[in-house]
Design an enzyme around this catalytic site. Structure first.
Site, PDB file in Angstrom:
ATOM      1  CD  GLU A   1      -2.455   1.241   2.747  1.00 30.91           C
ATOM      2  OE1 GLU A   1      -2.309   0.373   3.638  1.00 30.91           O
ATOM      3  OE2 GLU A   1      -3.194   2.259   2.838  1.00 30.91           O
TER       4      GLU A   1
ATOM      5  CG  ASP B   1      -0.494   2.022   6.202  1.00 23.07           C
ATOM      6  OD1 ASP B   1       0.883   1.412   5.921  1.00 23.07           O
ATOM      7  OD2 ASP B   1      -0.766   3.237   5.818  1.00 23.07           O
TER       8      ASP B   1
ATOM      9  CG  ASP C   1      -4.686   2.380   8.427  1.00 26.27           C
ATOM     10  OD1 ASP C   1      -5.004   1.595   7.440  1.00 26.27           O
ATOM     11  OD2 ASP C   1      -4.085   3.474   8.339  1.00 26.27           O
TER      12      ASP C   1
ATOM     13  CG  ASP D   1      -7.787   4.444   4.351  1.00 27.37           C
ATOM     14  OD1 ASP D   1      -8.966   4.190   4.394  1.00 27.37           O
ATOM     15  OD2 ASP D   1      -7.100   5.547   4.340  1.00 27.37           O
TER      16      ASP D   1
END
Ligand code: TSJ
Length: 635
Positions: free
Chosen positions: A426, A499, A501, A503
């Site tokens: 990402e 990541d 998180d 997203d």
């Protein structure tokens, strides 16, 4: 002491001991999957009894002490005494039946073989208690410590009920986890209930207070509604039940307006995930019948070629459930999950052809819509083929794709696909660190910019136009969709690195949806992984630790004063840290993506990724706890 009883009981213990020594041979594995296998072994026996016409209620209870109770209302397992001095019940629970299910050449069939697996469950349990209600009496026997008899078969008194009840507590020394998963059991019994008209299956989880039960009378139609719940469909489900020679054929199908083909097949209630002769018969019936109909009704002209099977089945959801007598039963393949019985092909083909033709003739308008849809699929496929051919002739497209790749993909030096890894990373900044930190001999890096296309509602041509996905397809090098060929893959592991998180989770889901829809075999054969970057770096007495979740953090921290850094994303790690924590094969943790349950997965993917927002909201409400992130102060 050399009497017969002792001698044979020693032999029995040796038998069960073999199961404890090599549990994998009997239940596949000792992880959560193997643990639930114990439940299925017991449950299958209760289901067999109800299939034979005895008892309509089966219950599974997860008890507070970690044991599991399965109860049926059948005839009650046999308790009569053998000459050996052992009761039939004791034999069922202590004598290993020939051949473990996972041994080469052996497989289990539903129907007839009562008690298969009960001794395996006994061998792998801390204790087992069996209660049988039969002939107005209640009987009880208990085993402990891997199947040693801990009580005589006793009569506990009178009863008006009849049935069998088995409670077992899985042995912590055998399993890596002994916690049952309510959702796994719930999904399994719902799927079973769809196939067992009129049998009620219930699950009660008394640890987490979850309860549900399932009973269907039009099983395959309900199953279809469940599978296609969030999709737009072209017609009501078509279903039929036909007996051809000695084979019972039950099937249902329904066209959706989507592009996915979904076929679920079962033999004697057990999923045949690798298909086999029944699926071949089904597909043959569809291709032949639809082509015949299209020709007879002027949709296909003399000069037109026939529709291909893939075109005919675009957007089609189908379920096939066949019951085959034991003497005709034949399985193939390593996991014995591919039906080999040749008679099943003819039986399914005949049954489906007849019903499908009848449906088309009776529903001319729907038939027209279906055929128009197939024509579009056919045209799209032809166009894609032509484009590819021209590209090959001119080499134009090849240069273009090389350019796409050369800009982004940092390939590995080795050409040995069996050792190569492709990291889908990402963001450009993490991509940069990954390129610096990697083992460039075996690890390739492909940074992904921006959002990945949601492929749930996309067609093959949308995907070819999408730069990110097109690059992934080119890098993997084995095509996509119907053209995908697993033998051509350029990497052994595809590792999704995002990541930790929301997203990142979103990107993971979008990529998995893509792999699920267009390279499902990659998931089925275990080539897709998710990288696990750490959440925290902890410095304790000048030593550096990494923690992957809060529990681990607290373990490392203990009561000491530590220096704590929370990684907000991959980009916050330098190349060295990224290598050490997430990419180095010797120290990293990877999660392998598997397809535990295809029907569930199918629904999850379409509920979560499809176009019906209410369903998605419902699922999120029910399944996701949004909690405020704790804010750690950096000391
Ligand atoms: F797995 C198991 F064996 F432990 C087990 C078996 C667990 C549970 C919950 C149920 C059963 C089971 C077995 N339920 N019902 C039966 N039925 C028989 O074993 C049975 C009963 C009667 C007769 C008969 O011919 O009279 C035959 C059989 C095989």
């Amino acid at each position: 002491m050399t009497n017969k009883y002792d001698a044979s009981s020693i032999k029995i213990l040796e038998g069960l001991e073999a199961v404890r020594v090599r549990p994998g041979m009997y239940i596949g594995s000792v992880d959560s999957r193997g643990l639930h296998h114990l439940v299925w072994e017991i449950l299958d026996n209760a289901i067999d009894e109800s299939l034979n016409g005895y008892g309509k209620n089966i219950s599974i209870v997860l008890n507070k002490d970690g044991s599991c109770t399965i109860t049926d209302e059948g005839r009650g397992m046999p308790i009569d005494m053998h000459e050996s001095g052992k009761s039939a019940l004791e034999v069922i629970f202590t004598v290993l039946h020939a051949g473990g299910k996972f041994e080469e050449g052996a497989y289990k069939t539903s129907g007839g073989l009562h008690g298969v697996g009960a001794s395996v469950v006994n061998a792998l349990s801390e204790w087992v208690e069996v209660e049988v209600c039969k002939d107005k009496k209640r009987y009880f026997i208990r085993f402990e410590d891997g199947g040693k008899k801990a009580s005589k078969l006793e009569c506990l008194g009178a009863t008006t009920k009849s049935g069998s009840r088995v409670t077992f507590k899985p042995d912590k020394r055998i399993f890596s986890t002994t916690e049952f998963n309510y959702h796994t059991i719930e999904t399994r019994i719902q799927e079973q209930a769809f196939l067992l008209n009129g049998v009620k299956l219930s699950v009660d989880d008394n640890i987490n207070d979850h309860h549900n039960s399932f009973e269907y009378h039009d099983g395959l139609v309900s199953f279809m509604d469940y599978l296609n719940e969030d999709k737009d469909v072209l017609h009501k489900t078509v279903s039929a039940s036909v007996k051809v020679n000695r084979i019972d054929v039950n099937f249902a199908f329904q066209y959706t307006d989507g592009y996915q083909e979904n076929l679920f097949s079962f033999t004697n209630l057990v999923r045949t995930k690798d298909g086999g002769t029944h699926e071949v018969g089904f597909k043959t019936a569809f291709t032949k019948t639809i082509n015949d109909y299209a020709r007879n009704h002027g949709f296909l002209k003399d000069k037109d070629k026939n529709f291909e099977g893939n075109d005919v089945r675009e957007g089609l959801t189908s379920i096939i459930s066949v019951s085959i007598p034991e003497d005709l039963l034949q399985f193939e393949g390593q996991t014995k999950s591919k039906l080999g019985t040749p008679e099943a092909k003819t039986a399914v083909e005949n049954a489906v052809s007849e019903q499908l033709l009848y449906f088309l003739e009776e529903n001319k308008e729907t038939a027209g819509n279906i055929i128009k849809k197939i024509q579009k699929a056919c045209q799209a496929r032809e166009a894609a083929r032509k484009a590819k051919e021209e590209a090959r002739k001119g080499k134009k497209n090849d240069r273009k794709s090389e350019k796409i790749l050369s800009g982004k993909l940092a390939n590995a030096q080795s050409r040995d696909a069996s050792k190569l890894e492709l990291f889908l990373v990402e963001g450009d900044s993490a991509g940069g660190s990954a390129k610096q930190g990697r083992d460039s001999k075996y690890q390739a890096i492909l940074p992904l910019r921006g959002k990945v296309l949601n492929t749930e509602r996309a067609s093959m041509s949308d995907i070819e136009k999408n730069e990110e996905l097109n690059t992934i397809i080119h890098a993997i090098g084995a095509g996509a969709g119907a053209n995908f060929c697993i033998d051509d893959i350029n990497y052994d592991k595809i590792i999704i690195m995002t990541d930790a998180d929301t997203d990142g989770a979103h990107i993971q889901v979008l990529l998995l949806t893509f792999f699920y829809r267009y390279m499902r075999e990659m998931i089925e054969t275990g080539h897709i992984y998710i990288a696990m970057p750490p959440l925290y770096m902890v410095k304790k007495n000048k030593e550096v630790f990494y923690a992957y979740d809060d529990e681990e953090l607290n373990q490392i921290r203990g009561n000491s004063k530590v220096e704590l850094k929370r990684f907000k994303g991959l980009g916050e790690m330098n190349a060295g840290e990224l290598w050490e924590t997430t990419m180095n094969p010797n120290t990293r943790t990877l999660v392998q993506v598997t397809l535990e349950d295809a029907a569930l997965c199918e629904r999850r993917v379409s509920v979560l990724m499809g176009n019906k927002a209410e369903l998605r909201r419902e699922w999120i409400d029910e399944n996701i706890d949004f909690t405020l992130e704790e804010d750690y102060r950096v000391m």
